[in-house]
Design a protein around this motif. Structure first.
Motif, mmCIF file in Angstrom:
data_model
loop_
_atom_site.group_PDB
_atom_site.id
_atom_site.type_symbol
_atom_site.label_atom_id
_atom_site.label_comp_id
_atom_site.label_asym_id
_atom_site.label_seq_id
_atom_site.Cartn_x
_atom_site.Cartn_y
_atom_site.Cartn_z
ATOM 1 N N ILE A 104 -2.480 -3.318 10.915
ATOM 2 C CA ILE A 104 -3.391 -2.366 9.958
ATOM 3 C C ILE A 104 -2.518 -1.920 8.705
ATOM 4 O O ILE A 104 -3.366 -1.428 7.597
ATOM 5 C CB ILE A 104 -3.956 -1.118 10.839
ATOM 6 C CG1 ILE A 104 -5.020 -0.347 10.033
ATOM 7 C CG2 ILE A 104 -2.842 -0.007 10.918
ATOM 8 C CD1 ILE A 104 -5.824 0.327 10.750
ATOM 9 N N ASP A 105 -1.196 -1.823 8.803
ATOM 10 C CA ASP A 105 -0.401 -1.493 7.448
ATOM 11 C C ASP A 105 0.689 -2.225 7.466
ATOM 12 O O ASP A 105 1.176 -2.931 8.399
ATOM 13 C CB ASP A 105 -0.123 0.234 7.671
ATOM 14 C CG ASP A 105 0.349 0.418 8.645
ATOM 15 O OD1 ASP A 105 1.063 -0.339 9.526
ATOM 16 O OD2 ASP A 105 0.767 1.864 9.002
ATOM 17 N N PHE A 106 1.469 -2.008 6.371
ATOM 18 C CA PHE A 106 2.795 -2.732 6.271
ATOM 19 C C PHE A 106 4.065 -2.279 7.482
ATOM 20 O O PHE A 106 4.963 -3.094 7.357
ATOM 21 C CB PHE A 106 3.292 -2.524 4.874
ATOM 22 C CG PHE A 106 2.543 -3.201 3.878
ATOM 23 C CD1 PHE A 106 2.081 -4.471 3.981
ATOM 24 C CD2 PHE A 106 2.065 -2.377 2.950
ATOM 25 C CE1 PHE A 106 1.187 -5.139 3.071
ATOM 26 C CE2 PHE A 106 1.029 -3.167 1.757
ATOM 27 C CZ PHE A 106 0.697 -4.608 1.985
ATOM 28 N N SER A 107 3.735 -1.268 7.951
ATOM 29 C CA SER A 107 5.028 -0.756 8.905
ATOM 30 C C SER A 107 4.741 -1.690 10.174
ATOM 31 O O SER A 107 5.487 -1.510 11.078
ATOM 32 C CB SER A 107 4.566 0.685 9.334
ATOM 33 O OG SER A 107 3.610 0.983 9.747
ATOM 34 N N GLY A 108 3.659 -2.389 10.207
ATOM 35 C CA GLY A 108 3.472 -3.178 11.769
ATOM 36 C C GLY A 108 2.678 -2.569 12.583
ATOM 37 O O GLY A 108 2.535 -3.043 13.559
ATOM 38 N N LYS A 109 1.956 -1.434 12.356
ATOM 39 C CA LYS A 109 1.011 -0.843 13.422
ATOM 40 C C LYS A 109 -0.268 -1.778 13.541
ATOM 41 O O LYS A 109 -0.799 -2.167 12.410
ATOM 42 C CB LYS A 109 0.605 0.623 12.847
ATOM 43 C CG LYS A 109 -0.280 1.309 13.814
ATOM 44 C CD LYS A 109 -0.798 2.504 13.396
ATOM 45 C CE LYS A 109 0.235 3.509 13.424
ATOM 46 N NZ LYS A 109 -0.243 4.975 13.061
ATOM 47 N N GLN A 110 -0.234 -2.037 14.897
ATOM 48 C CA GLN A 110 -1.602 -2.746 15.105
ATOM 49 C C GLN A 110 -2.787 -2.058 15.236
ATOM 50 O O GLN A 110 -2.906 -0.887 15.501
ATOM 51 C CB GLN A 110 -1.250 -3.583 16.420
ATOM 52 C CG GLN A 110 0.174 -4.246 16.534
ATOM 53 C CD GLN A 110 -0.059 -5.463 15.627
ATOM 54 O OE1 GLN A 110 -1.188 -6.460 15.764
ATOM 55 N NE2 GLN A 110 1.071 -5.904 14.849
ATOM 56 N N PHE A 111 -3.956 -2.861 15.064
ATOM 57 C CA PHE A 111 -5.152 -2.066 14.907
ATOM 58 C C PHE A 111 -5.427 -1.538 16.705
ATOM 59 O O PHE A 111 -6.064 -0.527 16.594
ATOM 60 C CB PHE A 111 -6.312 -3.009 14.949
ATOM 61 C CG PHE A 111 -6.354 -3.527 13.403
ATOM 62 C CD1 PHE A 111 -7.184 -2.830 12.346
ATOM 63 C CD2 PHE A 111 -6.051 -4.439 12.800
ATOM 64 C CE1 PHE A 111 -7.467 -3.126 11.309
ATOM 65 C CE2 PHE A 111 -6.027 -4.924 11.435
ATOM 66 C CZ PHE A 111 -7.102 -4.010 10.820
ATOM 67 N N SER A 112 -4.885 -2.248 17.509
ATOM 68 C CA SER A 112 -5.013 -1.641 18.941
ATOM 69 C C SER A 112 -4.371 -0.776 19.247
ATOM 70 O O SER A 112 -4.498 0.249 20.152
ATOM 71 C CB SER A 112 -4.686 -2.838 20.075
ATOM 72 O OG SER A 112 -3.375 -3.285 19.778
#
Length: 177
Positions: A104-112
């Motif tokens: 969801i963002d450039f830091s790698g946080k997933q939508f889930s």
């Protein structure tokens, strides 16, 4: 013994009072005379008017009988109602464990990782929220704008998706609207 007798009579009084109140719920309500104002009755025969209430406008938004204002409010109600339906489908999809793939963002946080519902808003960065609400604003202003020239108020087909609408007779079209 006297205290017991008094409680018993108080209980009988309470039961009697509740029975009277319950019976009064079935008493006929007083009927007000129908308003003779043509402005208030201007939309009584429109599609969506439901008996026995009839045209329901508790805030008096179209009390002046302005057809253009009524059509605009109906259009906005239909559009936002359909957006709300899509939002519920999205919520239920995420609540069922299905999410978009990817970050969801450039830091790698997933939508889930964000969860679903209001809780998801607390897990998205302020910049991400600004992007989401900016996209919603873009859709509202440029994509989902008022459509002129449709067959009826709330005709969102945009000349693209028809699903056989043009093959229906007038009675079926009114029933489906």
């Amino acid at each position: 013994f006297f205290l017991f007798r008094r409680t018993k009579s108080t209980m009988k009084s309470a039961i009697f009072a509740s029975l009277v109140a319950a019976a009064s719920a079935f008493a006929p309500a007083s009927q007000k005379a129908a308003s003779s104002s043509t402005a208030l009755n201007a939309f009584e025969d429109d599609i969506g008017t439901i008996g026995p209430v009839g045209f329901f406008d508790p805030l008096g938004l179209v009390a002046d009988g302005n057809q253009e204002k009524f059509d605009r409010l109906r259009f906005v109600e239909l559009k936002h109602g359909r957006i709300s339906m899509l939002a519920v489908v999205g919520y239920l999809t995420n609540a069922g464990g299905k999410y978009l793939n990817g970050a969801i963002d450039f830091s790698g946080k997933q939508f889930s990782d964000c969860g679903y519902g209001i809780d998801a808003l607390t897990k998205i960065s302020p910049v991400g929220l600004a992007q989401v609400f900016g996209f919603i604003g873009f859709l509202e202003l440029f994509v989902m704008k008022d459509i002129t020239g449709g067959e009826f108020v709330g005709d969102f087909r945009n000349g693209y998706i028809d699903f056989g609408w043009d093959s229906f007779d007038e009675e079926t079209k009114i029933q489906k609207r």
